[in-house]
Scaffold this motif. Structure first.
Motif, mmCIF file in Angstrom:
data_model
loop_
_atom_site.group_PDB
_atom_site.id
_atom_site.type_symbol
_atom_site.label_atom_id
_atom_site.label_comp_id
_atom_site.label_asym_id
_atom_site.label_seq_id
_atom_site.Cartn_x
_atom_site.Cartn_y
_atom_site.Cartn_z
ATOM 1 N N MET A 1 -6.204 11.646 -6.524
ATOM 2 C CA MET A 1 -5.475 10.411 -6.120
ATOM 3 C C MET A 1 -5.872 10.101 -4.464
ATOM 4 O O MET A 1 -6.382 11.057 -3.706
ATOM 5 C CB MET A 1 -3.954 10.878 -5.875
ATOM 6 N N GLU A 25 -3.316 3.722 -10.855
ATOM 7 C CA GLU A 25 -2.906 4.968 -11.212
ATOM 8 C C GLU A 25 -3.598 5.851 -10.228
ATOM 9 O O GLU A 25 -3.171 7.209 -10.001
ATOM 10 C CB GLU A 25 -3.377 5.466 -12.387
ATOM 11 N N ASP A 26 -4.545 5.619 -9.579
ATOM 12 C CA ASP A 26 -5.291 6.502 -8.558
ATOM 13 C C ASP A 26 -5.178 6.387 -7.175
ATOM 14 O O ASP A 26 -5.659 7.031 -6.269
ATOM 15 C CB ASP A 26 -6.799 6.376 -8.908
ATOM 16 N N ARG A 116 -10.315 1.438 -3.041
ATOM 17 C CA ARG A 116 -11.428 2.290 -3.738
ATOM 18 C C ARG A 116 -12.813 2.483 -3.318
ATOM 19 O O ARG A 116 -13.252 3.624 -3.197
ATOM 20 C CB ARG A 116 -11.669 2.026 -5.294
#
Length: 217
Positions: A1, A25-26, A116
């Motif tokens: 995460m 989700e991450d 990200r």
């Protein structure tokens, strides 16, 4: 995460960013701050990976917070939230080691992608704002700074200069590898070597140096 901190003095802005990021989700939003001082304290306390910093905040602004994070929580990657009217501040932030910037009205997917990219160690320059920043660089860069940049990159070999030029274009390691017919791992090795030789803290600083030196498209 990916553990994220959001720092903005407007609760509605923070709520909107949190809603977007938690849809991935991450990504996990582990802390929120209303000013730069809180941001630095919470980043240290919660082992944050990425901090989203608004430039204009009370008590301590985003630029000052960026410097404090670099000194006291060096593992944190800081993304600067901005508007078109603050591009000069954005340039200062990038030169101080920020991992990139994006506009507050960026699309949700762009925000998630920026987080990200920062977490992965890449630079993120908002496509919607890059033209404005590059124009500012081109119009305001002094001849002495350009000459200094050219002298700095003279320490690089020919292949290293090619890789640096692609950093200046904003390419990822994978994209640069395809352009130069190299593996992504080989490009990553070149980038690490370039950062060490140029004494740059991250890819953003190297990319700006490449622009100053006239490398890249």
């Amino acid at each position: 995460m990916i553990r994220v901190l959001i720092a903005d003095d407007e609760p509605l802005i923070r709520a909107g960013i949190r809603m977007i990021l938690t849809s991935a989700e991450d990504i996990e939003v582990v802390a929120e701050a209303a000013n730069g001082r809180e941001a630095v304290e919470l980043a240290r306390r919660h082992r944050v990976d990425v901090a989203l910093l608004d430039i204009r905040m009370p008590v301590m602004d985003g630029l000052t917070a960026l410097g404090e994070l670099a000194r006291s929580v060096p593992g944190v990657r800081a993304l600067i939230l901005t508007t078109f009217g603050e591009r000069d501040n954005v340039l200062r932030a990038l030169r101080q080691g920020g991992a990139g910037f994006l506009l507050k009205d960026s699309a949700p997917g762009e925000l998630i992608g920026a987080v990200r990219a920062a977490a992965a160690g890449d630079a993120y320059l908002s496509p919607a704002a890059t033209r404005h920043v590059v124009d500012s660089l081109a119009g305001g860069a002094a001849a002495s700074r350009a000459e200094e940049a050219r002298q700095r990159v003279d320490v690089l070999g020919e292949r290293e200069r090619e890789v640096l030029g692609l950093l200046g274009e904003g390419l990822s390691n994978a994209d640069a590898g395809r352009r130069l017919h190299m593996s992504e791992a080989t490009v990553k090795t070149y980038v690490s070597r370039i950062l060490a030789k140029l004494e740059c803290e991250n890819r953003v600083q190297a990319a700006l140096l490449a622009r100053d030196a006239g490398l890249g498209a």
